[in-house]
Scaffold this active site. Structure first.
Site, PDB file in Angstrom:
ATOM      1  NE  ARG A 260       3.850  -4.547   2.905  1.00  0.00           N
ATOM      2  CZ  ARG A 260       2.605  -4.920   3.194  1.00  0.00           C
ATOM      3  NH1 ARG A 260       2.111  -4.576   4.350  1.00  0.00           N
ATOM      4  NH2 ARG A 260       1.893  -5.622   2.361  1.00  0.00           N
TER       5      ARG A 260
ATOM      6  CE  LYS B 248      15.385  -4.670   1.549  1.00  0.00           C
ATOM      7  NZ  LYS B 248      13.958  -4.912   1.525  1.00  0.00           N
TER       8      LYS B 248
ATOM      9  CB  CYS C 262       4.196  -0.464   4.225  1.00  0.00           C
ATOM     10  SG  CYS C 262       5.680  -0.051   3.335  1.00  0.00           S
TER      11      CYS C 262
END
Ligand code: EPZ
Length: 419
Positions: A93, A22, A117
């Site tokens: 983010r 990812k 976050c």
């Protein structure tokens, strides 16, 4: 909303397909904005964060096509630097990674400051400093970053005070279209950063020092059509390595690379786990007792902060005591109270967790709080006596493709049910 029901006690065995990372796919998507030629990315994981980034690209006018989720082609010929929807940006983010390419290609960009976050403040000051070094004028007002470089960017020497994955990627992306040479000193050298460099090289950017703390990038005005295979996800691989170790089973992680586990592989070996390369990837087993050992998270090739929670779950059932120090993010112990609910013996003191191994964990309802904390609860559930219920598993789906299906195929008793 959904939740996972896990009945502990099964030894896992079999094979797990490790997909593309990812954290390599997200910057590669951003790289597509640099070019008016097509970029094809292969070995993509089907996870929510990647789908979110695809929606962001489409919002900039990038045409994204593909017959399946693991191979996508990006055509940014008609892309424009207009503002992305806050609804998308607030979710992730990594959206900050579009700032460098938009500025480098169009001479201007307006990007929302990334949202808060759970694991820490996560400022973007180093991203901004890197772009200013390349000649950009940047202001931050009203929650937005306004960047402009009407005459384009010029190569420069960028020296980071410490290793930052995202800031290094922003500098690489922007330097790709800057006039002349850019030297990046104290660059992050995570495999995902090296993978972005290889993607940019395929697009026609000259980059030296890939995989080191010093990168030399020759900016170019002409990029070419490219195809790039995303590097295997070392964090997914490390997660399943812990799954094999914690259940005392044996797994083959197809596509994984032992060397990318770096200090995490060393720590697992020191704890009594055995890992060795197989012709398809990586074998993991745990032949004897688990031993508690001390670890400290650091930038690559140090112990990855993204595997800290998973390793802590393993240490909960090891013999002896271990100390786990988190030096990268300031609030990355949210899995601790949930592991304690499962019977773990953990005490926190500042940035250190002391874990005293227990002979068994006991099932309980627990709650996921962030991506990697969530998976540590699943790992603990694999050995907890009884049925563990993990709620808020949307956190998991951000970064793990078909986690429950993959674990079930290796013998775990795990069900995904409506909450
Ligand atoms: C990347 O985040 C990863 N995310 C994170 O993975 C990973 O934990 C992190 O690198 C560290 O390896 C993606 O790649 C999308 P950093 P990033 O910049 O780039 C500070 C996951 O679970 N810092 O290397 O944001 C920062 O606060 C996620 O997959 C500044 O001070 O991480 C942190 O303390 C979580 N100023 C340290 O640097 C800046 O401008 C390292 O952060 C940038 C960062």
């Amino acid at each position: 909303m959904e939740k996972l029901l896990i009945r502990g006690g099964r030894c896992l065995s079999g094979t797990v397909d490790i997909r593309g990372a990812k954290n390599a796919a997200l910057p590669a998507f951003a790289a597509s904005l640099l070019s008016d030629k097509p970029l094809t990315l292969r070995n993509l994981p089907d996870v929510v964060d990647v789908r979110t980034m695809q929606a962001l690209m489409e919002g900039y006018g990038v045409a994204v096509s593909g017959r399946s989720t693991d191979v996508l082609t990006f055509d940014a010929a008609a892309a424009e630097p207009h503002e992305a929807s806050y609804d998308i940006v607030r979710k992730m983010r990594a959206t900050i990674l579009v700032l460098g390419p938009l500025l480098a290609r169009f001479g201007r960009a307006r990007v929302s400051l990334p949202g808060g976050c759970a694991i820490g403040a996560r400022p973007v000051d180093l991203h901004i400093k890197a772009l200013e070094a390349l000649g950009a004028t940047i202001t931050v007002t009203g929650g937005y970053i306004e960047a402009s470089a009407p005459g384009g960017l010029s190569g420069a020497r960028i020296v980071f005070p410490f290793s930052s994955v995202g800031a290094t990627e922003t500098a690489m992306l922007a330097a790709s279209l800057a006039r002349g040479e850019t030297e990046i000193v104290n660059a992050a050298k995570e495999p995902e950063v090296a993978d972005l460099a290889n993607c940019l090289r395929a697009m026609g950017v000259t980059i030296e020092g890939i995989g080191t703390h010093r990168l030399l990038i020759q900016g170019t005005s002409t990029l070419k059509p490219a195809s790039h295979e995303i590097v295997a996800d070392r964090i997914e691989a490390g997660t399943y390595a812990v799954a094999a170790a914690i259940t005392g089973g044996e797994l083959e992680l197809v596509g994984a690379r032992l060397e990318h586990l770096a200090a995490v592989g060393e720590a697992l070996e020191a704890a009594g786990v055995r890992l060795w390369p197989s012709d398809r990837g990586l074998m993991v087993t745990r032949p004897g007792p688990l031993t508690g050992i001390d670890v400290m998270t650091q930038a690559y090739p140090g112990f990855s902060t993204d595997l800290q929670a998973q390793f802590m779950a393993l240490m909960c059932v090891a013999e002896g005591t271990s100390t786990i120090r988190e030096t990268v993010f300031e609030n990355r112990f949210m899995h601790v109270p949930e592991l304690v609910r499962l019977g773990a013996d953990i005490t926190l003191k500042g940035t250190s967790a002391t874990v005293r191994g227990v002979t068994r964990l006991k099932a309980a309802p627990v709650m996921a709080t962030d991506l990697r904390a969530s998976v540590s609860l699943v790992l603990a559930g694999l050995v907890a006596e009884g049925e563990t219920v993990v709620s808020r598993i949307y956190h998991l789906d951000r970064g793990y493709e078909a986690l429950d299906r993959k674990l079930k195929r290796c013998g775990a008793e795990i069900e995904r049910v409506p909450a």
